[in-house]
Write an enzyme that holds these catalytic residues in place. Structure first.
Site, PDB file in Angstrom:
ATOM      1  N   HIS A 105      35.857 -12.828  40.924  1.00 47.27           N
ATOM      2  CA  HIS A 105      37.210 -12.451  40.418  1.00 47.27           C
ATOM      3  C   HIS A 105      37.994 -13.714  40.893  1.00 47.27           C
ATOM      4  O   HIS A 105      37.461 -14.281  42.099  1.00 47.27           O
ATOM      5  CB  HIS A 105      37.623 -11.368  41.063  1.00 47.27           C
ATOM      6  CG  HIS A 105      36.873 -10.005  40.917  1.00 47.27           C
ATOM      7  ND1 HIS A 105      36.691  -9.645  39.421  1.00 47.27           N
ATOM      8  CD2 HIS A 105      36.334  -8.914  41.595  1.00 47.27           C
ATOM      9  CE1 HIS A 105      35.792  -8.394  39.307  1.00 47.27           C
ATOM     10  NE2 HIS A 105      35.736  -8.088  40.586  1.00 47.27           N
ATOM     11  N   CYS A 158      34.966  -4.264  45.389  1.00 47.18           N
ATOM     12  CA  CYS A 158      35.147  -5.732  45.785  1.00 47.18           C
ATOM     13  C   CYS A 158      36.498  -6.269  45.663  1.00 47.18           C
ATOM     14  O   CYS A 158      36.720  -6.759  46.799  1.00 47.18           O
ATOM     15  CB  CYS A 158      34.429  -6.596  44.584  1.00 47.18           C
ATOM     16  SG  CYS A 158      34.447  -5.961  43.006  1.00 47.18           S
TER      17      CYS A 158
HETATM   18  N1  NAD Z   1      28.844  -4.579  40.147  1.00 45.56           N
HETATM   19  C1  NAD Z   1      29.691  -4.935  41.157  1.00 45.56           C
HETATM   20  O1  NAD Z   1      30.421  -5.986  40.760  1.00 45.56           O
HETATM   21  C2  NAD Z   1      30.292  -3.888  42.101  1.00 45.56           C
HETATM   22  C3  NAD Z   1      31.038  -4.359  42.974  1.00 45.56           C
HETATM   23  C4  NAD Z   1      31.539  -3.334  44.024  1.00 45.56           C
HETATM   24  C5  NAD Z   1      31.159  -2.075  43.825  1.00 45.56           C
HETATM   25  N2  NAD Z   1      30.435  -1.627  42.884  1.00 45.56           N
HETATM   26  C6  NAD Z   1      30.346  -0.381  42.879  1.00 45.56           C
HETATM   27  O2  NAD Z   1      28.972  -0.123  43.213  1.00 45.56           O
HETATM   28  C7  NAD Z   1      28.334   1.167  42.613  1.00 45.56           C
HETATM   29  C8  NAD Z   1      27.192   0.695  41.876  1.00 45.56           C
HETATM   30  O3  NAD Z   1      27.559  -0.210  40.890  1.00 45.56           O
HETATM   31  P1  NAD Z   1      26.350  -1.149  40.294  1.00 45.56           P
HETATM   32  O4  NAD Z   1      27.258  -2.305  39.658  1.00 45.56           O
HETATM   33  O5  NAD Z   1      25.381  -1.676  41.234  1.00 45.56           O
HETATM   34  O6  NAD Z   1      25.861  -0.577  39.142  1.00 45.56           O
HETATM   35  P2  NAD Z   1      24.359  -0.722  38.294  1.00 45.56           P
HETATM   36  O7  NAD Z   1      24.694  -0.151  36.942  1.00 45.56           O
HETATM   37  O8  NAD Z   1      24.061  -2.547  38.411  1.00 45.56           O
HETATM   38  O9  NAD Z   1      23.134  -0.353  39.300  1.00 45.56           O
HETATM   39  C9  NAD Z   1      23.018   0.979  39.156  1.00 45.56           C
HETATM   40  C10 NAD Z   1      21.668   1.490  39.422  1.00 45.56           C
HETATM   41  O10 NAD Z   1      21.604   2.814  39.901  1.00 45.56           O
HETATM   42  C11 NAD Z   1      20.375   3.318  38.791  1.00 45.56           C
HETATM   43  N3  NAD Z   1      20.768   4.734  38.384  1.00 45.56           N
HETATM   44  C12 NAD Z   1      21.199   5.140  37.227  1.00 45.56           C
HETATM   45  N4  NAD Z   1      21.335   6.596  37.301  1.00 45.56           N
HETATM   46  C13 NAD Z   1      20.567   7.011  38.532  1.00 45.56           C
HETATM   47  C14 NAD Z   1      20.360   8.083  39.203  1.00 45.56           C
HETATM   48  N5  NAD Z   1      20.799   9.218  38.702  1.00 45.56           N
HETATM   49  N6  NAD Z   1      19.504   8.042  40.230  1.00 45.56           N
HETATM   50  C15 NAD Z   1      19.158   7.046  40.982  1.00 45.56           C
HETATM   51  N7  NAD Z   1      19.610   5.784  40.304  1.00 45.56           N
HETATM   52  C16 NAD Z   1      19.923   5.634  39.215  1.00 45.56           C
HETATM   53  C17 NAD Z   1      20.393   2.352  37.563  1.00 45.56           C
HETATM   54  O11 NAD Z   1      19.259   2.463  37.035  1.00 45.56           O
HETATM   55  C18 NAD Z   1      20.740   0.964  38.415  1.00 45.56           C
HETATM   56  O12 NAD Z   1      19.421   0.597  38.800  1.00 45.56           O
HETATM   57  C19 NAD Z   1      29.460   1.554  41.689  1.00 45.56           C
HETATM   58  O13 NAD Z   1      30.263   2.632  42.468  1.00 45.56           O
HETATM   59  C20 NAD Z   1      30.314   0.217  41.593  1.00 45.56           C
HETATM   60  O14 NAD Z   1      31.692   0.758  41.210  1.00 45.56           O
HETATM   61  C21 NAD Z   1      29.953  -2.590  41.794  1.00 45.56           C
END
Ligand code: NAD
Length: 346
Positions: A225, A145
């Site tokens: 942020h 982000c």
């Molecule tokens: N949250 C943010 O603000 C944000 C912003 C930009 C990028 N990201 C990136 O996006 C990605 C995801 O982050 P997020 O915040 O959505 O995470 P999150 O924890 O909210 O979601 C992850 C999901 O994946 C599922 N999961 C866990 N293990 C799994 C597996 N082995 N197979 C399938 N599903 C599985 C979880 O149950 C959950 O629903 C990361 O790389 C993170 O760095 C996050």
């Protein structure tokens, strides 16, 4: 039924980013959401079905547990991947990198998110900067982000020939709102231990020409942020020239303190009033009236909705990998129209 004209997209991981990506894919006229895979069996999995999407378990054990929890499961990730042209991996940091081999074995195009390293795909993506270099590739990584916002804004200044070097201080939200019961800091500020913080070098993984240094601090709130930037321009410029440079991006929205948009919560409330799903702010919201030019120096601040900003980039990355739309602006225009992205938020 399969629509052969549409790009079939699988979403692996239905968390903060995955659920927004899935909803955004479903809104694109040229895409079809093949389904969603996850490991959970609680309310989050029920929401997949309630939203009309097909649910798959990441592995047989997860599909079985979902079935036991009374969920209508369509199969496993393996079966979902067989029904997709592109998979967007939105699993937590570092898990996605372990899935890469699974996607490669199937010769399936894949998109990782910002929690993974550049080396996991060899390409890092921000639509307005380097869409064309992702065309027809096997994979890309939509950067984080913070990095997305940095590349969008600095690319706009670069396009106008104004950017020499940029130095930014990032105030980072402590955790995501729905996970506030589990983590997050209170009553303190936590500086990132190193200068530069990783976001500057990460921006250079998209555009190596950017001369950018970032410093970051974690703050005790969960909304978004806030970035403060000091830019050395190539020459003296007027404020309106700088604002016009930012206006060349369709994903930077100029906002004004004078309109009552005085803090992160007011901008989020505006998104809620606009009826955006999850109050999503897809744009970088940059304060135009606060922005200051002093000779060849430029100072400004903006807000980044960490949960939403990477969603349009992910949609564009799907089109780029599929090769279906060769022109960046064509894809960006389609995505913006489907998600209601505008340079004016009011
Ligand atoms: N949250 C943010 O603000 C944000 C912003 C930009 C990028 N990201 C990136 O996006 C990605 C995801 O982050 P997020 O915040 O959505 O995470 P999150 O924890 O909210 O979601 C992850 C999901 O994946 C599922 N999961 C866990 N293990 C799994 C597996 N082995 N197979 C399938 N599903 C599985 C979880 O149950 C959950 O629903 C990361 O790389 C993170 O760095 C996050």
């Amino acid at each position: 039924m399969r629509d052969t004209q549409k790009i079939r997209v699988a979403v692996n991981g239905y968390g903060v980013i995955g659920k927004r990506v899935a909803a955004a894919v479903a809104l694109q006229a040229d895409m079809q959401l093949a389904g969603v895979s996850d490991v959970v069996t609680d309310w989050r999995a029920h929401m997949v079905i309630r939203n009309g999407f097909s649910l798959f378990g990441a592995a047989t054990e997860h599909a079985d547990a979902m079935r036991a929890a009374g969920l209508d499961v369509k199969g496993t990730l393996d079966e979902l991947l067989g029904q997709a042209d592109v998979v967007v991996d939105c699993t937590p940091k570092r898990i996605a990198a372990q899935n890469v081999e699974v996607y490669r074995r199937r010769s399936l195009k894949f998109i990782l998110q910002g929690g993974e390293k550049h080396s996991a795909t060899g390409h890092s993506f921000v639509a307005e900067s380097n869409y064309s270099s992702a065309l027809d590739r096997e994979a890309t990584r939509v950067v984080s982000c913070n990095t997305t916002s940095i590349v969008r804004t600095l690319t706009a200044l670069k396009r106008a020939g104004l950017l020499l070097r940029a130095r930014g201080t990032l105030l980072r939200r402590a955790t995501d709102p729905w996970e506030s019961h589990e983590s997050g800091i209170m009553n303190t500020l936590v500086p990132e231990p190193e200068i530069p913080s990783h976001q500057g070098p990460d921006a250079q993984s998209v555009d190596p020409e950017l001369d950018v240094v970032t410093m970051a601090v974690k703050v005790p709130e969960t909304l978004a942020h806030l970035h403060y930037w000091s830019v050395q321009m190539t020459r003296q410029a007027r404020k309106d020239e700088v604002l016009d440079a930012f206006r060349t991006s369709s994903r930077i929205a100029l906002i004004d303190i004078g309109d009552g948009l005085v803090a992160l919560n007011t901008v989020k409330e505006l998104m809620a009033d606009r009826g955006r799903p999850h109050d999503n702010l897809y744009e970088v919201a940059l304060w135009g009236d606060m922005l200051r030019v002093q000779g060849d120096e430029l100072f400004y601040a903006y807000m980044v909705d960490n949960q939403a900003i990477v969603i349009p980039e992910t949609i564009d990355a799907v089109r780029a990998l599929s090769g279906a739309v060769k022109d960046a602006s064509e894809s960006i225009t389609r995505t913006n129209a489907a998600l209601g992205i505008e340079t004016s938020l009011m």
